[in-house]
Design an enzyme around this catalytic site. Structure first.
Site, PDB file in Angstrom:
ATOM      1  N   ASN A   8      32.475  32.098  40.022  1.00 38.55           N
ATOM      2  CA  ASN A   8      32.101  32.815  41.238  1.00 38.55           C
ATOM      3  C   ASN A   8      31.213  34.000  40.828  1.00 38.55           C
ATOM      4  O   ASN A   8      31.641  34.881  40.074  1.00 38.55           O
ATOM      5  CB  ASN A   8      33.384  33.294  41.942  1.00 38.55           C
ATOM      6  N   ARG A  19      21.555  48.713  42.923  1.00 35.41           N
ATOM      7  CA  ARG A  19      20.325  49.415  42.575  1.00 35.41           C
ATOM      8  C   ARG A  19      19.097  48.962  43.356  1.00 35.41           C
ATOM      9  O   ARG A  19      18.006  49.470  43.154  1.00 35.41           O
ATOM     10  CB  ARG A  19      20.052  49.238  41.071  1.00 35.41           C
ATOM     11  N   HIS A  44      30.237  33.329  47.776  1.00 38.17           N
ATOM     12  CA  HIS A  44      30.961  33.593  49.030  1.00 38.17           C
ATOM     13  C   HIS A  44      30.119  34.575  49.848  1.00 38.17           C
ATOM     14  O   HIS A  44      30.385  35.775  49.842  1.00 38.17           O
ATOM     15  CB  HIS A  44      32.336  34.179  48.691  1.00 38.17           C
ATOM     16  N   ARG A  46      28.959  36.803  52.745  1.00 39.95           N
ATOM     17  CA  ARG A  46      29.667  37.378  53.897  1.00 39.95           C
ATOM     18  C   ARG A  46      28.632  37.828  54.918  1.00 39.95           C
ATOM     19  O   ARG A  46      27.472  38.070  54.565  1.00 39.95           O
ATOM     20  CB  ARG A  46      30.547  38.533  53.432  1.00 39.95           C
ATOM     21  N   GLU A  71      31.702  29.290  49.782  1.00 40.23           N
ATOM     22  CA  GLU A  71      32.919  29.677  50.498  1.00 40.23           C
ATOM     23  C   GLU A  71      32.566  30.568  51.677  1.00 40.23           C
ATOM     24  O   GLU A  71      31.623  31.362  51.591  1.00 40.23           O
ATOM     25  CB  GLU A  71      33.826  30.522  49.598  1.00 40.23           C
ATOM     26  N   HIS A 192      41.676  32.796  42.900  1.00 36.75           N
ATOM     27  CA  HIS A 192      41.976  34.194  43.195  1.00 36.75           C
ATOM     28  C   HIS A 192      42.863  34.798  42.124  1.00 36.75           C
ATOM     29  O   HIS A 192      43.998  34.382  41.938  1.00 36.75           O
ATOM     30  CB  HIS A 192      42.623  34.415  44.578  1.00 36.75           C
ATOM     31  N   ASP A 193      42.282  35.756  41.416  1.00 43.15           N
ATOM     32  CA  ASP A 193      42.995  36.491  40.369  1.00 43.15           C
ATOM     33  C   ASP A 193      43.450  35.626  39.204  1.00 43.15           C
ATOM     34  O   ASP A 193      44.356  36.023  38.465  1.00 43.15           O
ATOM     35  CB  ASP A 193      44.173  37.276  40.959  1.00 43.15           C
ATOM     36  N   HIS A 216      36.213  37.593  39.522  1.00 47.08           N
ATOM     37  CA  HIS A 216      36.456  38.974  39.137  1.00 47.08           C
ATOM     38  C   HIS A 216      36.854  39.140  37.662  1.00 47.08           C
ATOM     39  O   HIS A 216      36.206  39.885  36.909  1.00 47.08           O
ATOM     40  CB  HIS A 216      37.542  39.566  40.049  1.00 47.08           C
TER      41      HIS A 216
HETATM   42  N1  PXP Z   1      38.606  31.675  46.080  1.00 46.53           N
HETATM   43  C1  PXP Z   1      38.294  32.376  47.188  1.00 46.53           C
HETATM   44  C2  PXP Z   1      38.450  31.722  48.515  1.00 46.53           C
HETATM   45  C3  PXP Z   1      37.808  33.687  47.104  1.00 46.53           C
HETATM   46  O1  PXP Z   1      37.496  34.357  48.210  1.00 46.53           O
HETATM   47  C4  PXP Z   1      37.649  34.268  45.829  1.00 46.53           C
HETATM   48  C5  PXP Z   1      37.098  35.661  45.721  1.00 46.53           C
HETATM   49  O2  PXP Z   1      35.841  35.715  46.283  1.00 46.53           O
HETATM   50  C6  PXP Z   1      37.982  33.509  44.698  1.00 46.53           C
HETATM   51  C7  PXP Z   1      38.471  32.223  44.854  1.00 46.53           C
HETATM   52  C8  PXP Z   1      37.842  34.048  43.313  1.00 46.53           C
HETATM   53  O3  PXP Z   1      38.729  35.098  43.121  1.00 46.53           O
HETATM   54  P1  PXP Z   1      38.577  36.086  41.877  1.00 46.53           P
HETATM   55  O4  PXP Z   1      37.284  36.824  42.084  1.00 46.53           O
HETATM   56  O5  PXP Z   1      39.784  36.944  41.940  1.00 46.53           O
HETATM   57  O6  PXP Z   1      38.526  35.215  40.642  1.00 46.53           O
END
Ligand code: PXP
Length: 242
Positions: A8, A19, A44, A46, A71, A192-193, A216
């Site tokens: 991601n 910047r 993703h 927005r 996403e 996620h995480d 992240h």
């Molecule tokens: N999946 C979804 C639906 C997300 O919104 C995100 C964060 O944008 C991720 C996965 C990836 O999460 P992370 O940035 O914590 O690895």
């Protein structure tokens, strides 16, 4: 089964936008992620375009050679139009609100079943694989099946939060969710995480995990370790279980 790593790259866009110029170059980073072994790129966008811009998505489509995963929340018509125009490999539907910092819950696939069914078929008719972001809740997995989606993406924040204190308890709901999804014939993604600390354990225990999308932690690790090395380390966490 090979679990694919989709990087991601939202955080790269955040850094660039801070910047106003084109450093770091998002397209180059995406191509380098592929060169360094990532099997996919995730974005993703927005509605406020605070990191990934809609034009980034269009530009990425023309240069990527691996799986492209977009996403976002399909309640925004601009998102639907963008995905139908770009035709990525996969669209992941996420029920986030406009100003939400990051995704923090899955769909209520029971309450939103009809809406999701219509939306999923809109994308599938165009040959775009669909995935629905869900918590590891068996009722929500059954609901996801009724929408006709190809896959689910398990929302893993809860696993990551609890991993250090008790990894086997932390992974339990995800093992059960994956078992049901496999029985129902749903493909399984997760995200996620996820991090270098918890990824291997998750992938080892969650059966038939098709793809993880990680942003992240991976980008943060690359500040110390370099992007190429970091991607290799993440791939290694996934390879041990093959
Ligand atoms: N999946 C979804 C639906 C997300 O919104 C995100 C964060 O944008 C991720 C996965 C990836 O999460 P992370 O940035 O914590 O690895």
């Amino acid at each position: 089964m090979i679990t694919k790593l989709s990087v991601n790259i939202n955080k790269i866009a955040t850094l660039r936008n801070s910047r106003g110029g084109n450093t770091p170059n998002l397209l180059k980073v995406a191509m380098d992620c592929e060169k360094f072994g990532a099997q996919g790129i995730t974005v993703h966008p927005r509605p406020d375009e605070r990191h990934i811009r809609y034009n980034d998505v269009r530009d990425l489509k023309s240069i990527l050679t691996t799986e492209f995963n977009i996403e976002g929340n399909p309640r925004d018509q601009k998102f639907i139009d963008l995905v139908l125009e770009v035709k990525p490999t996969q669209v992941t539907l996420v029920p986030d609100t406009t100003n939400q910092l990051t995704s923090d819950h899955g769909w209520d696939t029971v309450m939103d079943c009809n809406y999701l069914k219509e939306t999923v078929s809109l994308f599938k008719e165009q040959g775009i694989r669909t995935s629905i972001f869900v918590d590891p809740n068996l009722i929500m997995i059954e609901g996801a099946k009724k929408t006709g989606t190809d896959r689910i993406e398990l929302y893993t924040e809860d696993f990551a939060k609890k991993y250090m204190a008790n990894c086997s308890e932390a992974v339990k709901p995800f093992v059960a969710a994956a078992k049901l999804a496999n029985t129902l014939g749903l493909g399984i993604n997760a995200g996620h995480d996820l991090s270098l600390e918890n990824l291997n354990y998750f992938a080892k225990h969650v059966e038939a995990l098709a793809e993880v999308s990680i942003g992240h932690a991976l980008i943060a690790d690359s500040l110390y370790l370099g992007l190429e090395n970091t991607i290799q380390l993440y791939l290694r966490q996934l390879k041990i279980i093959q």
